[in-house]
Design a protein around this motif. Structure first.
Motif, short mmCIF file in Angstrom:
data_model
loop_
_atom_site.label_atom_id
_atom_site.label_comp_id
_atom_site.label_asym_id
_atom_site.label_seq_id
_atom_site.Cartn_x
_atom_site.Cartn_y
_atom_site.Cartn_z
N GLU A 1 48.35 41.29 18.43
CA GLU A 1 49.53 40.45 18.15
C GLU A 1 49.87 39.59 19.35
O GLU A 1 49.67 40.00 20.48
CB GLU A 1 50.73 41.35 17.85
N TYR B 1 62.82 56.91 20.61
CA TYR B 1 63.30 57.96 19.71
C TYR B 1 64.07 57.38 18.54
O TYR B 1 64.71 58.10 17.80
CB TYR B 1 64.18 58.95 20.48
N GLU B 2 64.02 56.04 18.41
CA GLU B 2 64.82 55.40 17.36
C GLU B 2 64.24 55.68 15.98
O GLU B 2 64.96 55.82 15.02
CB GLU B 2 64.86 53.88 17.58
N ASP B 3 62.93 55.70 15.88
CA ASP B 3 62.31 55.82 14.56
C ASP B 3 61.16 56.80 14.61
O ASP B 3 60.00 56.42 14.62
CB ASP B 3 61.84 54.43 14.11
N LEU B 4 61.49 58.09 14.66
CA LEU B 4 60.44 59.10 14.80
C LEU B 4 59.58 59.17 13.55
O LEU B 4 58.37 59.34 13.62
CB LEU B 4 61.08 60.45 15.09
N ASP B 5 60.20 59.02 12.38
CA ASP B 5 59.43 59.09 11.13
C ASP B 5 58.44 57.93 11.04
O ASP B 5 57.29 58.10 10.64
CB ASP B 5 60.36 59.03 9.91
N GLY B 6 58.93 56.74 11.41
CA GLY B 6 58.08 55.55 11.32
C GLY B 6 56.90 55.64 12.27
O GLY B 6 55.77 55.30 11.93
N TRP C 1 53.88 57.38 11.04
CA TRP C 1 53.06 56.64 10.08
C TRP C 1 52.30 55.50 10.74
O TRP C 1 51.19 55.17 10.35
CB TRP C 1 53.93 56.08 8.96
N ARG C 2 52.95 54.88 11.73
CA ARG C 2 52.32 53.71 12.34
C ARG C 2 50.99 54.06 13.02
O ARG C 2 50.12 53.21 13.16
CB ARG C 2 53.27 53.08 13.36
N GLU D 1 45.85 44.48 11.54
CA GLU D 1 44.80 43.47 11.65
C GLU D 1 43.99 43.71 12.91
O GLU D 1 44.45 44.36 13.83
CB GLU D 1 45.41 42.07 11.70
N ASP E 1 48.21 53.29 10.78
CA ASP E 1 48.07 51.91 10.32
C ASP E 1 47.09 51.17 11.22
O ASP E 1 47.33 50.98 12.40
CB ASP E 1 49.45 51.24 10.35
N LEU F 1 63.72 57.18 26.38
CA LEU F 1 64.94 57.16 25.58
C LEU F 1 65.50 55.74 25.56
O LEU F 1 65.91 55.22 24.53
CB LEU F 1 65.96 58.12 26.21
#
Lengths: 747, 51
Positions: free
Chosen positions: B50, B31-36, B39-40, B46, B43, B26
């Motif tokens: 990083e 839990y800030e971006d569950l939708d993202g 999708w990630r 490259e 992805d 937490l």
């Protein structure tokens, strides 16, 4: 072309500097809203585009909040960074981005506190239950004591930490001489813990640690669900403040230009407003001419021509020409500030609504307290064993404790919100559904709500294709809504040279064939155009070639939805800022008898309030900024996703699909949710009717209390889940709106 | 009884570990971006890590 247009509407560089947050080592962080992101490809496109810029160190898109955060260096190789270039990189890959005021972090910390409390309570409930089960299955006295002590050690800190929410709220209520749901909860938890501790010290067999903690856990689940749903609701006020630029270029007496924060601009100063910028404060034009998008004031998408001497309202958008204007009011007295005040005043009405759960608590809490107290007195007098009497009183409190109330309402509302979400309708708040179920009057705005809000070319078929292509080519150079509608027909006309836009008149461009003009009849051919509605004329060397007719079309499903609502006994009306003839035509077409035209934002609020004063529960449906105060004032409100930011934020419901049938669907689901909530209350009454006599008779042991509490919670959740079955429609079916929405209403 | 001396602390410890893991996730913003996040996963990005 899209990207070029987006670039045109970017916030200016100075404003981006002002809005960014300074980090260490000469780095800055900017957060922008990017409403267009919706999938994984969007994330990687934007992140890649930003990271390709040498100034950008990090970039991250948050898909849930639809925002991008990036960190950039203030200067690179001794050159000051221009943040517009970075925002331009986002625009170049086809995404709009906006600045916004950051004031959402508070809500996040509240959510995290609830989640943490729930996690702690869950952990404690699980472990104490583990120990309790062994006690119930017959541990010997020494083991039982040990287990009780361990339970006490876990439960104590848990109640203090996870229960703080309830203690604070109960204390607040009592201090103001009110009762709420949290009062019996707090008394039950505190008493049962104290009692169990006493029991443990005296090697007793009956401890209620498990009941106390699992009660907290169940209630926290309900609270957290409720909060997560409300989390989406952002303050309408912050959204509106965003419409005003943070700064403006002030022109001093000696011709110097200086970019200053907007609240430092005083009346009498001259400000420069470039095309594509918003007007910072109320002012009067002193130099230049332009078209200004006044939709914030009157809700109409058609821009208004301004010239020297015209007064401008803050927050409106300067479209075509650059202006010099003299400020007539400071920021705090300007139009946007006025709307903010209207909204703040209006929001009081909604706050007066008391949620079903709170109203139930008014009856429930005193009843439970009286019963428990009576049990204590009667048993104490009857048996003379006051400790036993107290145990019974606690059992009554625990077993009647409002799990059904604390969990039933939020679970039903969360399930209903999920059901609506599938149909593309977002709900901001659980109480909104309760209020929508009560609505009996629907008030619509016209432009953008009943209609799609953008002009459509109606006579494309009557115009020769090559002339249409040439007109579209010329139109693509302008931001005017009619030009944008025309530009959609672009198909390889000859490229225009020396294009210039004459504010309030039209466009002019050259090709080898001569000088083309597109605009008002007078501008294009020297003859004022006649006829109804919006039109533009295309001419070559002053010779008119074609007249284009535009019309704002009805939203799909509007006819069916209006008929559906009328058949279900709603009274309907239209409140519009548009001209009388346009409003009357739409009202006639939809068969709505009550309508008003030319209404200003304050007038809409008054009209909604007048309806409320007659005892009506008004559902306001509107999209413009001018509707925002009325959206806030109405009993419940709805806005399409295409609405202005503020409209979206002020509304309780936002529908994403084009069709107006969302209104009927939302009403139907809300009513069904209301019915399920009442069923759950009914279940709670039945449950209590069985459990309370048992508790009063002293037959409830900690084991029975734990089982009864969990099973009642499960039944309530299962009942809520019934909302998900049946009546679901997939995206394909959604087009068949009239049938399905009436089916939902009937079901 | 002797077994309990070990088993109870073990049970509590495991529960506490789960709790700490949740609180950590937490706090670290998972839990800030569950939708993202959904999708990630898809992805590939490259091939180089990083920096």
């Amino acid at each position: 072309m899209e990207a070029e247009k987006a670039l045109h509407e970017l916030p200016p560089s100075d404003e981006l500097w002002m809005a960014s947050r300074q980090l260490d080592n000469g780095r800055r962080q900017t957060e922008l809203a990017v409403p267009g992101v919706y999938c994984g490809a969007c994330i990687s496109t934007i992140e890649k585009a930003l990271k390709a810029e040498p100034e950008v160190e990090r970039a991250r898109v948050n898909l849930s909040t639809k925002r991008v955060t990036f960190v950039w260096k203030e200067e690179i190789d001794g050159k000051r960074t221009d943040p517009t270039k970075l925002v331009g990189a986002i625009a170049a890959v086809g995404y709009e981005s906006h600045l916004f005021s950051a004031a959402v972090e508070e809500a996040d910390s509240e959510r995290n506190l609830l989640l943490r409390s729930m996690a702690v309570a869950g952990f404690a409930a699980m472990n104490i239950m583990l120990l309790s089960v062994s006690v119930w299955s017959g541990a010997d006295a020494a083991t039982r004591d040990l287990f009780h002590w361990i339970s006490a050690a876990i439960a104590g800190p848990t109640i203090i930490y996870a229960g703080q929410h309830f203690y604070k709220s109960a204390f607040n209520a009592l201090r103001h001489g009110r009762m709420n749901m949290d009062v019996p909860i707090v008394i039950a938890v505190t008493l049962s813990y104290g009692m169990s501790l006493w029991e443990t010290m005296h090697h007793g067999a009956e401890a209620y640690f498990d009941a106390a903690v699992s009660l907290l856990f169940f209630l926290l689940i309900g609270r957290t669900l409720d909060h997560l749903m409300r989390d989406r609701a952002r303050s309408a006020i912050t959204g509106l403040a965003r419409l005003v630029p943070r700064g403006a270029t002030v022109l001093s007496e000696d011709g110097m230009r200086e970019f200053r924060p907007v609240d430092e601009i005083v009346p009498g100063e001259r400000i420069v407003i470039a095309a594509g910028e918003r007007i910072p404060v109320d002012c009067v034009v002193r130099e230049g001419a332009s078209d200004v998008d006044m939709s914030i004031v009157n809700g109409e998408s058609m821009p208004v021509t301004v010239a020297v001497g015209t007064s401008l309202r803050s927050g409106t958008l300067n479209l075509t020409g650059s202006l010099v204007a003299e400020a007539t009011a400071a920021m705090r007295d300007s139009f946007v500030a006025e709307i903010i005040q209207l909204m703040e005043a209006a929001e009081g009405g909604k706050a007066r609504y008391r949620r079903i759960a709170d109203r139930a608590a008014d009856i429930y809490a005193p009843a439970v307290h009286t019963l428990a107290f009576a049990a204590l007195i009667v048993w104490g007098l009857y048996s003379g064993d006051w400790k036993h009497a107290l145990t019974i009183a606690i059992a009554v409190l625990i077993i009647t404790c409002p799990c059904a109330l604390g969990l039933a309402v939020p679970v039903v509302q969360v399930v209903a919100a999920g059901r609506l979400f599938k149909d593309g309708i977002m709900v901001k708040d659980g109480s909104a559904m309760e209020r929508l179920a009560e609505a009996d009057t629907v008030v619509f705005d016209k432009t953008g709500t009943l209609t799609a809000g953008r002009p459509r070319l109606t006579n494309a078929a009557e115009v020769a294709p090559d002339i249409l292509a040439q007109a579209a080519e010329l139109a693509s150079h302008s931001n005017h809504p009619l030009s944008k509608a025309l530009a959609a027909y672009r198909s390889g006309g000859a490229a225009m040279r020396d294009v210039r836009e004459v504010a309030g008149a039209g466009l002019e461009g050259k090709t080898d064939r001569g000088i083309w003009r597109l605009g008002t009849g007078e501008f294009a051919s020297g003859v004022a155009s006649t006829g109804e509605g919006s039109q533009t004329v295309l001419s070559l060397d002053g010779e008119p070639l074609a007249t284009f007719q535009f019309e704002d079309s009805l939203r799909p499903g509007a006819q069916a939805t209006i008929a559906n609502l009328r058949n279900n006994g709603f009274s309907l009306s239209i409140l519009s800022g548009d001209r009388e003839s346009a409003v009357a035509a739409i009202a006639r077409r939809l068969g709505i008898e009550s309508w008003q035209s030319g209404v200003r934002p304050g007038g809409k609020v008054d009209a909604v309030k007048a309806l409320s004063a007659q005892g009506r529960k008004v559902l306001m449906t509107g999209d413009g900024i001018n509707d925002a105060p009325a959206l806030a004032a109405a009993h419940v409100s709805m806005a399409p996703a295409t609405a202005a930011d503020v409209g979206r934020q002020a509304a309780d419901f936002v529908f994403m699909h084009e069709g107006l049938d969302a209104v009927a669907t939302a009403i139907a689901v809300s009513r069904k949710a209301g019915r399920l909530i009442r069923e759950n209350f009914g279940f709670a009454v039945v449950y209590n009717a069985i459990a309370i006599p048992l508790a009063l008779a002293g037959l409830v042991s900690p084991l029975v209390a734990a089982i009864a509490m969990s099973s009642s919670s499960i039944v309530v959740v299962l009942n809520a889940l019934r909302l998900r079955g049946g009546g679901q429609k997939s995206r394909e079916d959604a087009k068949d709106d009239s049938v399905s929405s009436s089916a939902v209403l009937a079901s | 009884m002797n077994l309990l001396v070990f088993l109870i602390p073990v049970a509590l410890l495991m529960g506490a570990l789960g709790l700490i893991a949740f609180l950590w996730s937490l706090k670290s913003g998972q839990y800030e971006d569950l939708d993202g996040a959904a999708w990630r996963v898809l992805d590939d990005g490259e091939d180089q890590p990083e920096d």
